[in-house]
Design a protein around this motif. Structure first.
Motif, PDB file in Angstrom:
ATOM      1  N   VAL A   1      -6.631  -2.805 -15.039  1.00 12.50           N
ATOM      2  CA  VAL A   1      -5.791  -1.667 -14.673  1.00 12.50           C
ATOM      3  C   VAL A   1      -4.318  -2.056 -14.521  1.00 12.50           C
ATOM      4  CG1 VAL A   1      -5.379   0.031 -12.843  1.00 12.50           C
ATOM      5  CG2 VAL A   1      -7.709  -0.421 -13.639  1.00 12.50           C
ATOM      6  N   TYR A   2      -4.065  -3.177 -13.869  1.00 10.91           N
ATOM      7  CA  TYR A   2      -2.673  -3.548 -13.577  1.00 10.91           C
ATOM      8  C   TYR A   2      -2.025  -4.312 -14.726  1.00 10.91           C
ATOM      9  CZ  TYR A   2      -3.224  -2.244  -8.684  1.00 10.91           C
ATOM     10  OH  TYR A   2      -3.426  -1.542  -7.527  1.00 10.91           O
ATOM     11  N   ARG A   3      -2.825  -5.100 -15.452  1.00 11.90           N
ATOM     12  CA  ARG A   3      -2.239  -5.887 -16.535  1.00 11.90           C
ATOM     13  C   ARG A   3      -2.387  -5.148 -17.874  1.00 11.90           C
ATOM     14  NH1 ARG A   3      -4.869 -11.501 -16.176  1.00 11.90           N
ATOM     15  NH2 ARG A   3      -3.243 -12.106 -17.638  1.00 11.90           N
TER      16      ARG A   3
ATOM     17  N   ASP B   1      -2.300   6.087 -12.113  1.00  9.69           N
ATOM     18  CA  ASP B   1      -1.100   5.815 -11.295  1.00  9.69           C
ATOM     19  C   ASP B   1      -0.691   4.340 -11.361  1.00  9.69           C
ATOM     20  OD1 ASP B   1      -3.262   5.071  -9.602  1.00  9.69           O
ATOM     21  OD2 ASP B   1      -2.107   5.456  -7.792  1.00  9.69           O
ATOM     22  N   GLU B   2      -1.663   3.435 -11.405  1.00  7.77           N
ATOM     23  CA  GLU B   2      -1.296   2.015 -11.321  1.00  7.77           C
ATOM     24  C   GLU B   2      -0.518   1.521 -12.545  1.00  7.77           C
ATOM     25  OE1 GLU B   2      -1.149   0.578  -8.726  1.00  7.77           O
ATOM     26  OE2 GLU B   2      -2.623   1.497  -7.407  1.00  7.77           O
ATOM     27  N   SER B   3      -0.907   1.959 -13.733  1.00  3.52           N
ATOM     28  CA  SER B   3      -0.186   1.438 -14.900  1.00  3.52           C
ATOM     29  C   SER B   3       1.235   2.007 -14.945  1.00  3.52           C
ATOM     30  CB  SER B   3      -0.947   1.735 -16.187  1.00  3.52           C
ATOM     31  OG  SER B   3      -1.124   3.110 -16.332  1.00  3.52           O
TER      32      SER B   3
ATOM     33  N   GLN C   1       0.848  -1.189   0.000  1.00  4.46           N
ATOM     34  CA  GLN C   1       0.000   0.000   0.000  1.00  4.46           C
ATOM     35  C   GLN C   1       0.881   1.235   0.000  1.00  4.46           C
ATOM     36  OE1 GLN C   1      -3.621  -0.030   0.188  1.00  4.46           O
ATOM     37  NE2 GLN C   1      -3.250   2.054  -0.525  1.00  4.46           N
ATOM     38  N   GLU C   2       0.560   2.154  -0.890  1.00  7.57           N
ATOM     39  CA  GLU C   2       1.320   3.389  -0.949  1.00  7.57           C
ATOM     40  C   GLU C   2       0.699   4.474  -0.084  1.00  7.57           C
ATOM     41  OE1 GLU C   2      -0.578   2.106  -3.223  1.00  7.57           O
ATOM     42  OE2 GLU C   2      -1.611   3.591  -4.443  1.00  7.57           O
ATOM     43  N   TYR C   3       1.579   5.246   0.561  1.00  8.82           N
ATOM     44  CA  TYR C   3       1.214   6.464   1.263  1.00  8.82           C
ATOM     45  C   TYR C   3       2.323   7.469   0.915  1.00  8.82           C
ATOM     46  CZ  TYR C   3      -1.162   2.857   4.127  1.00  8.82           C
ATOM     47  OH  TYR C   3      -1.880   1.769   4.559  1.00  8.82           O
TER      48      TYR C   3
ATOM     49  N   ALA D   1       9.303  -2.658  -5.401  1.00 14.57           N
ATOM     50  CA  ALA D   1       9.585  -1.749  -6.523  1.00 14.57           C
ATOM     51  C   ALA D   1       8.317  -1.009  -6.953  1.00 14.57           C
ATOM     52  CB  ALA D   1      10.171  -2.535  -7.692  1.00 14.57           C
ATOM     53  N   HIS D   2       7.193  -1.704  -6.909  1.00 11.07           N
ATOM     54  CA  HIS D   2       5.916  -1.109  -7.304  1.00 11.07           C
ATOM     55  C   HIS D   2       5.488  -0.011  -6.331  1.00 11.07           C
ATOM     56  CE1 HIS D   2       1.724  -1.213  -8.914  1.00 11.07           C
ATOM     57  NE2 HIS D   2       1.454  -0.820  -7.686  1.00 11.07           N
ATOM     58  N   GLU D   3       5.485  -0.323  -5.047  1.00 16.75           N
ATOM     59  CA  GLU D   3       4.988   0.655  -4.064  1.00 16.75           C
ATOM     60  C   GLU D   3       5.904   1.885  -4.002  1.00 16.75           C
ATOM     61  OE1 GLU D   3       2.096   0.268  -3.233  1.00 16.75           O
ATOM     62  OE2 GLU D   3       1.783  -1.878  -3.449  1.00 16.75           O
ATOM     63  N   VAL D   4       7.209   1.665  -4.151  1.00 12.43           N
ATOM     64  CA  VAL D   4       8.112   2.830  -4.163  1.00 12.43           C
ATOM     65  C   VAL D   4       7.794   3.716  -5.366  1.00 12.43           C
ATOM     66  CG1 VAL D   4      10.524   3.557  -4.370  1.00 12.43           C
ATOM     67  CG2 VAL D   4       9.935   1.664  -2.843  1.00 12.43           C
ATOM     68  N   ALA D   5       7.433   3.098  -6.500  1.00  6.49           N
ATOM     69  CA  ALA D   5       7.109   3.897  -7.697  1.00  6.49           C
ATOM     70  C   ALA D   5       5.930   4.832  -7.454  1.00  6.49           C
ATOM     71  CB  ALA D   5       6.803   2.972  -8.875  1.00  6.49           C
ATOM     72  N   HIS D   6       5.069   4.480  -6.510  1.00  7.49           N
ATOM     73  CA  HIS D   6       3.924   5.354  -6.219  1.00  7.49           C
ATOM     74  C   HIS D   6       4.357   6.690  -5.606  1.00  7.49           C
ATOM     75  CE1 HIS D   6       0.385   3.167  -7.411  1.00  7.49           C
ATOM     76  NE2 HIS D   6       0.733   2.076  -6.745  1.00  7.49           N
ATOM     77  N   GLN D   7       5.597   6.792  -5.156  1.00 11.84           N
ATOM     78  CA  GLN D   7       6.052   8.104  -4.680  1.00 11.84           C
ATOM     79  C   GLN D   7       6.114   9.088  -5.850  1.00 11.84           C
ATOM     80  OE1 GLN D   7       6.246   8.762  -1.412  1.00 11.84           O
ATOM     81  NE2 GLN D   7       5.573   6.642  -1.190  1.00 11.84           N
TER      82      GLN D   7
HETATM   83 ZN   LIG Z   1      -0.133   0.270  -7.005  1.00 11.21          ZN
END
Ligand SMILES: [Zn+2]
Length: 501
Positions: free
Chosen positions: A421-423, A367-369, A314-316, A344-350
């Motif tokens: 969304v993710y794929r 944001d997800e793609s 989970q990103e915050y 790697a994914h959650e850090v990308a949400h920054q």
């Molecule tokens: Zn995500």
């Protein structure tokens, strides 16, 4: 100096209260506006508006953490400009955890006022509606003060991607969108108070500054977002320009940290997973390095990576949650595992959520793609021999269906949301990348990031950045991926009728 409302009533000078300085003290003994004049005649109430408007909302959160009972006993002050663009007689605030948890509001008032306000809680207690005693002027700023206790709900076992981002598990408590957040104001539609959705991230908020003071019981470790100072049981945080202020607490956290290129990485693990902390930290460090290069600098000095009781990441803001289930089966070596990809994914949400904000409810693909693509880029950069594994394991293991550009409410379940969304969201970006070429794609994404950071993502801005660097026809791609295909720039649509110049 103006700042008294409304201008047509008799001003009662003794009622003038300026509350411009930030502070966390509740105004129970502060003199407030008077409702009767010197000779006893009734006058309209005045709002103690602020002397100056803050650039962004400023939250001051004073929390006494009752860890055993998962209760956050909170005094909150928030100062902000009237976001509505017109005089307003009502404010709205969001507190999503009250949906399944409990909220007990003891006091709501305009900071500086002697009188508490009446209010209502709607939408399963997640929306606080506060009528104001007098209109707040279109250009005025105000501070609100609240006293409340919110009980963080117990961990749910949600299948797929979804569920509350504030929850209490056996080993820790995570508080995501847990305080009274000023609802965003949309020029079309007014206050944005979205209903909960059981999939994705059903949250909305605007950039804000935060000062948080959390008093925790002895032996409880607090992990909060932003710059931290600690005096014994008192944990203090300062976080600026953030989408959300999250924190976690645990009586079992183990802490590991590193500092790379001026960024402080702090990992909070449950004891059984501390042996993997170094692998997670290295993944986070490399992710920050890669995404800083691809998009722009990491916006904070610290990144906290915190194990949670959930099954997912989970990103915050300046804070990443990693569900303990993600460690299952990880041997401690190699990259072919959920824990590495998810970090790697959650850090990308920054970059794609925090820096470039987006409407996570109506346009979650924005944001997800991009986070998914970042994950792939991480493998291509650091584990090129595993990039094909990543592609098959996460994306091409079966044919995915679904339009990528729908709202959370339109996907029927977590499976169809992930597929679309993710794929397919990733596949769309990857197809665009193949069409325009790596160099043009990277340059366009970087330009788009720079333009959209500290603002809200816009697909038009993304396509415009591509159009400035490539001439290709993306019409067939957008038709196959979007429910409502965008009006493309002329350079990306073979000069189709109605294209954007
Ligand atoms: Zn995500």
């Amino acid at each position: 100096m103006r700042r008294f409302l409304p201008l047509t009533v008799v001003l009662v000078l003794a009622a003038c209260v300026k509350t411009g300085a930030a502070g966390g003290i509740l105004p129970t003994s502060t003199p407030g506006p008077t409702r009767s004049g010197p000779s006893g005649q009734l006058v309209a109430p005045v709002l103690p508006v602020l002397d100056g408007a803050p650039q962004r909302p400023l939250y001051t959160l004073n929390v006494t953490l009752d860890y055993r009972n998962s209760a956050l006993v909170t005094q909150q002050r928030i100062e902000f400009k009237n976001p509505t663009g017109a005089d307003t007689k009502e404010l709205r605030f969001l507190i999503p955890p009250a949906r399944r948890g409990e909220i007990d509001i003891k006091d709501v008032r305009v900071f500086g006022s002697a009188n508490p306000l009446t209010y209502t809680l709607t939408q399963s207690n997640t929306v606080l509606v506060v009528p104001l005693p007098a209109p707040l002027g279109a250009r005025d700023a105000i501070a609100m003060a609240f006293e409340f206790t919110v009980k963080i709900p117990l961990q749910e076992q949600a299948a797929g991607i979804g569920g509350d981002d504030s929850s209490r598990g056996p080993s820790s408590l995570t508080a995501g969108h847990w305080y009274l957040m000023l609802a965003p104001w949309r020029s079309e539609g007014g206050w944005d108070t979205p209903a909960y959705a059981p999939i994705g991230d059903p949250y909305t908020g605007e950039l804000a500054d935060y000062i948080a003071n959390i008093l925790a019981p002895e032996g409880v470790i607090v992990a909060g977002a932003g710059d931290e100072t600690r005096e014994g049981r008192q944990w203090r945080y300062r976080l600026n320009n953030a989408r959300v202020f999250a924190f976690a607490a645990s009586d079992t956290f183990k802490i590991d940290q590193s500092n790379v290129d001026g960024v402080n990485f702090v990992m909070y693990s449950y004891p059984q997973h501390q042996k993997f902390a170094e692998d997670v930290l290295i993944t986070a460090e490399r992710s920050v390095k890669l995404y800083s290069e691809l998009y722009g600098p990491y916006p904070f000095k610290t990144l906290r990576i915190v194990e949670t009781g959930r099954a997912q990441g989970q990103e915050y803001s300046a804070f990443v949650g990693l569900g303990q289930a993600l460690f299952t089966g990880y041997s401690g070596s190699g990259a072919r595992h959920d824990i590495i990809a998810t970090t790697a994914h959650e850090v990308a949400h920054q970059w794609w959520f925090q820096a470039v904000g987006n409407d996570q409810i109506r346009q979650p693909w924005m944001d997800e793609s991009f986070a998914r693509m970042s994950e792939y880029r991480y493998y291509q950069r650091y584990y090129p021999a595993d990039a094909d594994w990543w592609m098959k394991y996460f994306i091409t293991y079966s044919e995915a269906k679904g339009a990528i550009d729908q709202s959370l409410y339109e996907y029927k379940d977590a499976r169809s949301y992930i597929d679309a969304v993710y794929r397919r969201g990733f596949q769309f970006l990857n197809d665009v990348r193949a069409k325009v070429g790596d160099a043009a794609y990277d340059s366009a994404v970087k330009a788009y990031f720079n333009q959209a950071q500290n603002a809200t993502a816009s697909r038009d801005a993304f396509f415009d950045a591509l159009a400035a660097r490539a001439t290709v026809d993306l019409t067939p791609l957008t038709r196959s991926y979007f429910a409502v295909p965008p009006a493309l720039p002329c350079k990306l649509s073979n000069n189709a009728a109605g294209c954007r110049r």
